[in-house]
Structure formats: C-alpha cells, structure tokens
Design a protein around this motif. Structure first.
Motif, PDB file in Angstrom:
ATOM      1  N   ALA A 105       0.826  -1.207   0.000  1.00 31.33           N
ATOM      2  CA  ALA A 105       0.000   0.000   0.000  1.00 31.33           C
ATOM      3  C   ALA A 105       0.858   1.254   0.000  1.00 31.33           C
ATOM      4  CB  ALA A 105      -0.938  -0.011   1.202  1.00 31.33           C
ATOM      5  N   ALA A 106       1.959   1.238   0.754  1.00 33.35           N
ATOM      6  CA  ALA A 106       2.826   2.420   0.819  1.00 33.35           C
ATOM      7  C   ALA A 106       3.407   2.770  -0.544  1.00 33.35           C
ATOM      8  CB  ALA A 106       3.945   2.185   1.835  1.00 33.35           C
ATOM      9  N   GLU A 107       3.659   1.772  -1.377  1.00 36.84           N
ATOM     10  CA  GLU A 107       4.203   2.031  -2.715  1.00 36.84           C
ATOM     11  C   GLU A 107       3.254   2.862  -3.564  1.00 36.84           C
ATOM     12  OE1 GLU A 107       7.255   1.394  -3.910  1.00 36.84           O
ATOM     13  OE2 GLU A 107       7.742   0.705  -1.880  1.00 36.84           O
ATOM     14  N   LYS A 108       1.965   2.820  -3.253  1.00 33.02           N
ATOM     15  CA  LYS A 108       0.966   3.593  -3.999  1.00 33.02           C
ATOM     16  C   LYS A 108       0.520   4.832  -3.226  1.00 33.02           C
ATOM     17  CE  LYS A 108      -0.907  -0.514  -6.328  1.00 33.02           C
ATOM     18  NZ  LYS A 108      -2.130  -1.316  -6.594  1.00 33.02           N
ATOM     19  N   GLY A 109       1.163   5.075  -2.093  1.00 36.11           N
ATOM     20  CA  GLY A 109       0.740   6.177  -1.243  1.00 36.11           C
ATOM     21  C   GLY A 109       1.363   7.509  -1.615  1.00 36.11           C
ATOM     22  N   ILE A 110       1.354   8.431  -0.686  1.00 31.68           N
ATOM     23  CA  ILE A 110       1.811   9.801  -0.897  1.00 31.68           C
ATOM     24  C   ILE A 110       3.262   9.785  -1.362  1.00 31.68           C
ATOM     25  CG2 ILE A 110       2.263  11.991   0.261  1.00 31.68           C
ATOM     26  CD1 ILE A 110      -0.118  11.228   2.153  1.00 31.68           C
ATOM     27  N   ASN A 111       3.516  10.381  -2.529  1.00 31.11           N
ATOM     28  CA  ASN A 111       4.829  10.220  -3.181  1.00 31.11           C
ATOM     29  C   ASN A 111       5.652  11.492  -3.259  1.00 31.11           C
ATOM     30  OD1 ASN A 111       3.516  11.707  -5.124  1.00 31.11           O
ATOM     31  ND2 ASN A 111       3.544  10.122  -6.700  1.00 31.11           N
ATOM     32  N   ALA A 112       5.209  12.545  -2.575  1.00 34.99           N
ATOM     33  CA  ALA A 112       5.963  13.808  -2.578  1.00 34.99           C
ATOM     34  C   ALA A 112       5.496  14.654  -1.395  1.00 34.99           C
ATOM     35  CB  ALA A 112       5.736  14.557  -3.886  1.00 34.99           C
ATOM     36  N   PRO A 113       6.371  15.502  -0.862  1.00 34.31           N
ATOM     37  CA  PRO A 113       5.975  16.341   0.274  1.00 34.31           C
ATOM     38  C   PRO A 113       4.729  17.170  -0.021  1.00 34.31           C
ATOM     39  CG  PRO A 113       8.341  16.451  -0.056  1.00 34.31           C
ATOM     40  CD  PRO A 113       7.796  15.697  -1.227  1.00 34.31           C
ATOM     41  N   GLY A 114       4.617  17.683  -1.247  1.00 32.20           N
ATOM     42  CA  GLY A 114       3.475  18.515  -1.605  1.00 32.20           C
ATOM     43  C   GLY A 114       2.171  17.770  -1.716  1.00 32.20           C
ATOM     44  N   ALA A 115       2.237  16.440  -1.681  1.00 40.93           N
ATOM     45  CA  ALA A 115       1.023  15.635  -1.733  1.00 40.93           C
ATOM     46  C   ALA A 115       0.569  15.189  -0.352  1.00 40.93           C
ATOM     47  CB  ALA A 115       1.255  14.409  -2.630  1.00 40.93           C
ATOM     48  N   SER A 116       1.291  15.595   0.691  1.00 36.71           N
ATOM     49  CA  SER A 116       0.893  15.224   2.050  1.00 36.71           C
ATOM     50  C   SER A 116      -0.473  15.790   2.382  1.00 36.71           C
ATOM     51  CB  SER A 116       1.915  15.749   3.069  1.00 36.71           C
ATOM     52  OG  SER A 116       3.142  15.064   2.983  1.00 36.71           O
ATOM     53  N   TRP A 117      -1.225  15.032   3.159  1.00 37.59           N
ATOM     54  CA  TRP A 117      -2.534  15.481   3.639  1.00 37.59           C
ATOM     55  C   TRP A 117      -2.286  16.253   4.927  1.00 37.59           C
ATOM     56  CZ3 TRP A 117      -6.926  11.542   5.228  1.00 37.59           C
ATOM     57  CH2 TRP A 117      -8.070  12.242   5.619  1.00 37.59           C
ATOM     58  N   VAL A 118      -2.442  17.561   4.887  1.00 40.48           N
ATOM     59  CA  VAL A 118      -2.178  18.410   6.042  1.00 40.48           C
ATOM     60  C   VAL A 118      -3.345  19.352   6.270  1.00 40.48           C
ATOM     61  CG1 VAL A 118       0.318  18.336   5.611  1.00 40.48           C
ATOM     62  CG2 VAL A 118      -1.030  20.273   4.756  1.00 40.48           C
ATOM     63  N   MET A 119      -3.386  19.920   7.460  1.00 40.99           N
ATOM     64  CA  MET A 119      -4.299  21.009   7.750  1.00 40.99           C
ATOM     65  C   MET A 119      -3.501  22.297   7.719  1.00 40.99           C
ATOM     66  SD  MET A 119      -7.279  22.112   8.300  1.00 40.99           S
ATOM     67  CE  MET A 119      -7.648  23.874   8.398  1.00 40.99           C
ATOM     68  N   TYR A 120      -3.851  23.177   6.797  1.00 34.99           N
ATOM     69  CA  TYR A 120      -3.158  24.457   6.684  1.00 34.99           C
ATOM     70  C   TYR A 120      -3.696  25.418   7.748  1.00 34.99           C
ATOM     71  CZ  TYR A 120      -1.742  22.556   2.193  1.00 34.99           C
ATOM     72  OH  TYR A 120      -1.217  21.747   1.220  1.00 34.99           O
ATOM     73  N   HIS A 121      -2.781  26.197   8.316  1.00 33.49           N
ATOM     74  CA  HIS A 121      -3.170  27.118   9.383  1.00 33.49           C
ATOM     75  C   HIS A 121      -2.757  28.550   9.057  1.00 33.49           C
ATOM     76  CE1 HIS A 121      -4.750  24.186  12.126  1.00 33.49           C
ATOM     77  NE2 HIS A 121      -3.670  23.430  12.003  1.00 33.49           N
ATOM     78  N   GLY A 122      -3.422  29.495   9.735  1.00 31.95           N
ATOM     79  CA  GLY A 122      -3.135  30.906   9.554  1.00 31.95           C
ATOM     80  C   GLY A 122      -2.925  31.587  10.894  1.00 31.95           C
ATOM     81  N   ASN A 123      -2.892  32.901  10.869  1.00 36.36           N
ATOM     82  CA  ASN A 123      -2.572  33.650  12.086  1.00 36.36           C
ATOM     83  C   ASN A 123      -3.736  34.458  12.628  1.00 36.36           C
ATOM     84  OD1 ASN A 123      -2.730  35.649  10.186  1.00 36.36           O
ATOM     85  ND2 ASN A 123      -0.572  36.274  10.328  1.00 36.36           N
ATOM     86  N   THR A 124      -4.969  34.060  12.289  1.00 36.44           N
ATOM     87  CA  THR A 124      -6.140  34.758  12.815  1.00 36.44           C
ATOM     88  C   THR A 124      -6.549  34.131  14.135  1.00 36.44           C
ATOM     89  OG1 THR A 124      -6.883  35.243  10.567  1.00 36.44           O
ATOM     90  CG2 THR A 124      -8.487  35.512  12.333  1.00 36.44           C
ATOM     91  N   LEU A 125      -6.535  34.924  15.183  1.00 33.38           N
ATOM     92  CA  LEU A 125      -6.804  34.465  16.534  1.00 33.38           C
ATOM     93  C   LEU A 125      -8.158  33.771  16.618  1.00 33.38           C
ATOM     94  CD1 LEU A 125      -5.286  34.824  19.327  1.00 33.38           C
ATOM     95  CD2 LEU A 125      -6.906  36.679  19.766  1.00 33.38           C
ATOM     96  N   ASN A 126      -8.174  32.554  17.192  1.00 35.79           N
ATOM     97  CA  ASN A 126      -9.398  31.785  17.410  1.00 35.79           C
ATOM     98  C   ASN A 126     -10.135  31.421  16.126  1.00 35.79           C
ATOM     99  OD1 ASN A 126      -9.233  31.723  20.266  1.00 35.79           O
ATOM    100  ND2 ASN A 126     -10.085  33.791  20.367  1.00 35.79           N
ATOM    101  N   VAL A 127      -9.445  31.479  15.006  1.00 32.55           N
ATOM    102  CA  VAL A 127     -10.107  31.163  13.741  1.00 32.55           C
ATOM    103  C   VAL A 127      -9.384  30.039  13.007  1.00 32.55           C
ATOM    104  CG1 VAL A 127     -10.791  32.031  11.465  1.00 32.55           C
ATOM    105  CG2 VAL A 127     -11.115  33.447  13.491  1.00 32.55           C
ATOM    106  N   ASN A 128      -8.136  30.250  12.617  1.00 32.01           N
ATOM    107  CA  ASN A 128      -7.483  29.254  11.763  1.00 32.01           C
ATOM    108  C   ASN A 128      -6.083  28.884  12.232  1.00 32.01           C
ATOM    109  OD1 ASN A 128      -6.122  31.594  11.129  1.00 32.01           O
ATOM    110  ND2 ASN A 128      -6.557  31.533   8.940  1.00 32.01           N
ATOM    111  N   GLU A 129      -5.745  29.197  13.481  1.00 32.42           N
ATOM    112  CA  GLU A 129      -4.396  28.921  13.974  1.00 32.42           C
ATOM    113  C   GLU A 129      -4.214  27.442  14.320  1.00 32.42           C
ATOM    114  OE1 GLU A 129      -3.924  31.465  17.382  1.00 32.42           O
ATOM    115  OE2 GLU A 129      -5.881  30.903  18.165  1.00 32.42           O
ATOM    116  N   ASN A 130      -2.958  27.008  14.342  1.00 33.25           N
ATOM    117  CA  ASN A 130      -2.601  25.650  14.718  1.00 33.25           C
ATOM    118  C   ASN A 130      -3.185  25.331  16.094  1.00 33.25           C
ATOM    119  OD1 ASN A 130      -0.669  23.710  16.196  1.00 33.25           O
ATOM    120  ND2 ASN A 130       0.016  23.493  14.073  1.00 33.25           N
TER     121      ASN A 130
END
Length: 483
Positions: free
Chosen positions: A225-250
């Motif tokens: 399964a890993a051979e068919k999995g995520i094949n580049a850093p840019g394809a990682s499944w991540v949650m993107y965060h921002g700097n708005t207080l109480n809205v989108n921060e990590n």
C-alpha cells in the motif's frame, strides 16, 4: 452519538467559524437558528474540520503526553500525564468522531449518490476512515456499521477492533474506486485539504491503508500500500493554518502557547533528550546531526529570550516558526510517514537490503531539509548521510549491543519513526505496537510501572448506549491488535 440531525448541522455550521472563509458560506440560510438543509459541499468542509479536531486536538495532546513527546505540567494535563483520567475527558472528541465526522460524511455520501458524484463519495469515505481508524486505534472496539443512524440504531453495537480494521480497509478500497472513476464534480475550495484533487486523495487513501496494515501488523500488505501512497511532500494530507486568533491557527499552538500556558511543556519528555546534541542520550552519530530538528521541535527560551523548561516549539516569528507554530501546518497523513512505513515494512518482510534502501530514501529527504521550516534550515546545522551495512553489523556505529544487523536496522527505523511523529497520535500507536519487541523504543512510565494501552471510553457514550462494553476496559488493558 445521540443527537438529532438538525442539531448536528448547527454544531457543524458553528465549527466553520474555527477556520472562517466567507466564500464557503455564501449559500447558508439567512436564519442560522433554523437551517433546513445543507449542501454536500458545505457538509464536506464541516466534516473535514471535525476530523481536524479529532486528529490535532485533545486526543493528540494526550497521546503526546503518553508517548514521551510532551509533559503535562499543570491543572488537568498534569493529572492526565500521570494517568489520572476519566471518560469525561474524552466526551468531546468522541462527539467529534461520530457527530462531526461520521454523521456528516454519511449525509455527504447520500447526497452525492443521488447525483452520481463519486468524487465526493470517495473523499467522504477517506475522511470517515481517518476518523474511525484513529478511534479504533485509540479505543479498540467501537461502533462502525451501526454508527450515525440514531433512528434505526439508537444503541449502536460496538464491533471488535480487528473487524473494524477489516471494514476500514474495505471502505478505503471503495473510496479508491470512487476516486478512480472520473465521475463527479469537484468541491473546489470547499475541500480545504486538496481542493478536490482526486489523485492526491487516492494517494492519501493508500497511505491510510498502509497505516492501518501497520497497526494490525500485516507488514507485507503495508509495504504494498505504501508504494501507492503519498509520493511527494506537496502531496501530504495536512491542515493548513493561519494567524487569525481563534479562527485558523494551529490547534497545538492555541492550547500550549495561548489558551492554557503552562499546562504542557516537555521537561520530562524523552524525545528532546534524543534530539539534543548536548544530551547523554543523544541519538545522533558521525553521519547524523540532529541540531536543526531539535531546535525546530523544542525550545528552551521564550520570545523575550528568557530561559524556560524545554517546551514544544510554538515559536511563530518570521525568523523562527516551530513545529507547533501558529501558522504551521499539521500532518494528517504525510509523505514522511509513508516513507517510514515503506522502510519498516520492507525491513520486516523483504530483508535487510530493501529496508536499508528505504531508510536511506528517508534520510536523503531529511538531508535536503525534510519537514523543517525554512527558518530552521538556514539557522542550524543538520546532516543525514546514507547508512551502509557495516554501520549495523555487531559492534558497528548503530549496533553497540551486538544485535543482528537486521534487528539493529529495525531498531533504527523504529527510532526514526518515533522522533518524526512528534505531536501525532500515530506515535502512540507505534509505541504500543512495538513496545514488546527488543527493537522497540523503550519508554518509562510517568508514574507506576505500566504504560497506557488505550484511551478511556467517553463517559457520555457509556452512560447512554446500552451496547457499550461492560465492564469498561481500563487504561492499561491492551487493545486486540496489541495483545
């Protein structure tokens, strides 16, 4: 799980405020107190945010304290760190799993089936698998087939952990078929992870399959399964965060650095000592310089330059953005995890040479900066030169205990997985899976003589569902896959 659909929609529409985006709510009802329906697209965003809360919130903080990444230092988290925890502590995260994710993804699938939008169905199934896979890894037996249908199943049955893992694999196979079908309309920006990119979702599904096969110790299947999995850093499944207080921060940043300052540090954690070049237990060697990774993951001074106990790095300046910085993305399923899964699975099933080759692929990634923020790549030194067979031979650089070369390689891979999964639930899963192996990372309990083997079931679920386990298994009872 015992809520009606209307109240669930209200909860999820409110959840959108955590990561606001006006374009996502243009078509909401004007009377927010009386919603009558929601589109599959809007439900998708809400389900994704609910899943982020499962993966990045309270559950991840607890797992990190019980895995040697964090230390609970004050108030509630000091008690949890010392294993004084009740089911009430997990009420919210249980609700996120079933009400905020599973119930919503079931609605997405139903709505998408009507229009033959298999792309949306596939995405919803991957999200469902992520949430329920985390739940079964943490709790063991959980509701699966009867979940999220309160009218038909008011007391949903708990299914065995091994059965659930099998059903998760089948669900991901369905998702992959949906994603490969080419049928359906993209949700676009409503998909906050991949913007509706079916190829990236398919790779994420395969990486999830690999994760679950690792957790059930089906290593040959994990390798495939890993051979068919995520094949580049840019394809990682991540949650993107921002700097708005109480809205989108990590979420880690929000808790550790702002909402509950002082509750969590890493003063008694194992990982800082493994990564700190000045520590007696430093894991570096002639081919490995961990300075940058140590500085990226932990900090020992605050923003004003004053000394503090070693703490998860929440630095969020333009010159230093730590692993848990305000805008730092959080990994759901990553390229790094996929590479390391390939390495461990290959070492276990294909032999020393294949395992070493896969490990060196990951080290090459680290040697180029890996997952470090750019501010740490330039400010600190790092080095990850390729290993050779002689390094693992008895008496070699990575084998002072005279193990077999195969065992020494596996031990190095498991250690690399351990330090790479800082702040993630999968680190806790790895420790439980391998702690009885000679090559596994050896963690000392925070108190007493036993390490936690599971999370405690939600008190609300135990009290309301007559199908819940009785007696309720305790904290130190292994789940089925870790017996």
């Amino acid at each position: 799980m015992r809520r009606n659909h209307l109240s669930n929609k209200l909860i999820l529409l409110m959840l959108l405020g955590l990561f606001s985006c006006e374009s996502l709510v243009d078509n909401m009802n004007t009377d927010l107190n009386n919603p009558t329906d929601a589109s599959a697209t809007l439900l998708l965003t809400a389900a994704e945010l609910g899943n982020v809360s499962v993966q990045e919130g309270h559950l991840a903080r607890v797992a990190s304290m019980w895995s040697g990444y964090f230390t609970g230092s004050d108030r509630q988290y000091k008690d949890i760190y010392n294993y004084n925890v009740t089911g009430a502590s997990f009420n919210d995260v249980w609700q996120f799993v079933y009400q905020s994710v599973v119930e919503q993804t079931q609605l997405i699938i139903e709505k998408s089936e009507a229009s033959n939008n298999r792309l949306m169905q596939g995405i919803a199934k991957v999200i469902t698998a992520n949430a329920l896979g985390t739940a079964t890894a943490c709790w063991g037996d959980i509701p699966f087939s009867e979940a999220a249908d309160i009218e038909k199943f008011p007391n949903p049955a708990f299914e065995s952990q091994t059965v659930v893992y099998g059903k998760l694999q089948a669900l991901l196979d369905e998702a992959i078929a949906d994603l490969e079908s080419g049928a359906g309309t993209s949700p676009g920006v409503a998909d906050i992870h991949f913007g509706g990119d079916s190829d990236k979702w398919k790779m994420a599904a395969y990486s999830l399959k690999a994760r679950f096969f690792m957790e059930t110790k089906e290593y040959a299947l994990a390798a495939a399964a890993a051979e068919k999995g995520i094949n580049a850093p840019g394809a990682s499944w991540v949650m993107y965060h921002g700097n708005t207080l109480n809205v989108n921060e990590n979420l880690m940043y929000a808790y550790i650095a702002r909402n509950r300052v002082g509750d969590v540090d890493a003063s008694l954690a194992l990982v800082p000592n493994l990564l700190n070049p000045g520590s007696a237990t430093y894991k570096g060697n002639a081919k490995t310089d961990e300075t940058a990774r140590y500085k990226y993951q932990y900090m020992t001074v605050n923003a004003s330059g004053s000394a503090i106990p070693v703490t998860p790095n929440t630095s969020s300046t333009t010159t230093a953005r730590g692993l848990f910085g305000q805008t730092t993305s959080y990994p759901m399923v990553s390229y790094s995890e996929t590479l390391l899964t390939a390495a461990e699975a290959a070492a276990r099933t294909k032999g020393f040479d294949e395992g070493l080759a896969k490990l060196n692929l990951y080290r090459a990634y680290l040697n180029g900066g890996g997952d470090l923020d750019a501010t740490y790549k330039s400010a600190y030194t790092f080095k990850y030169e390729p290993y050779v067979e002689a390094d693992f031979e008895p008496g070699g650089m990575l084998n002072p205990d005279n193990m077999s070369a195969q065992s020494a390689l596996l031990k190095e891979i498991l250690m690399e997985r351990y330090v790479s999964f800082n702040g993630q639930i999968i680190g806790f899963n790895d420790l439980r899976r391998t702690r009885n192996e000679a090559e596994g990372v050896q963690l000392q309990p925070a108190t007493g003589s036993s390490l936690p083997e599971r999370m405690i079931y939600s008190e609300a679920e135990i009290n309301s569902n007559t199908s819940a386990p009785n007696p309720v298994p305790g904290l130190f009872v292994p789940t089925a896959v870790n017996l």
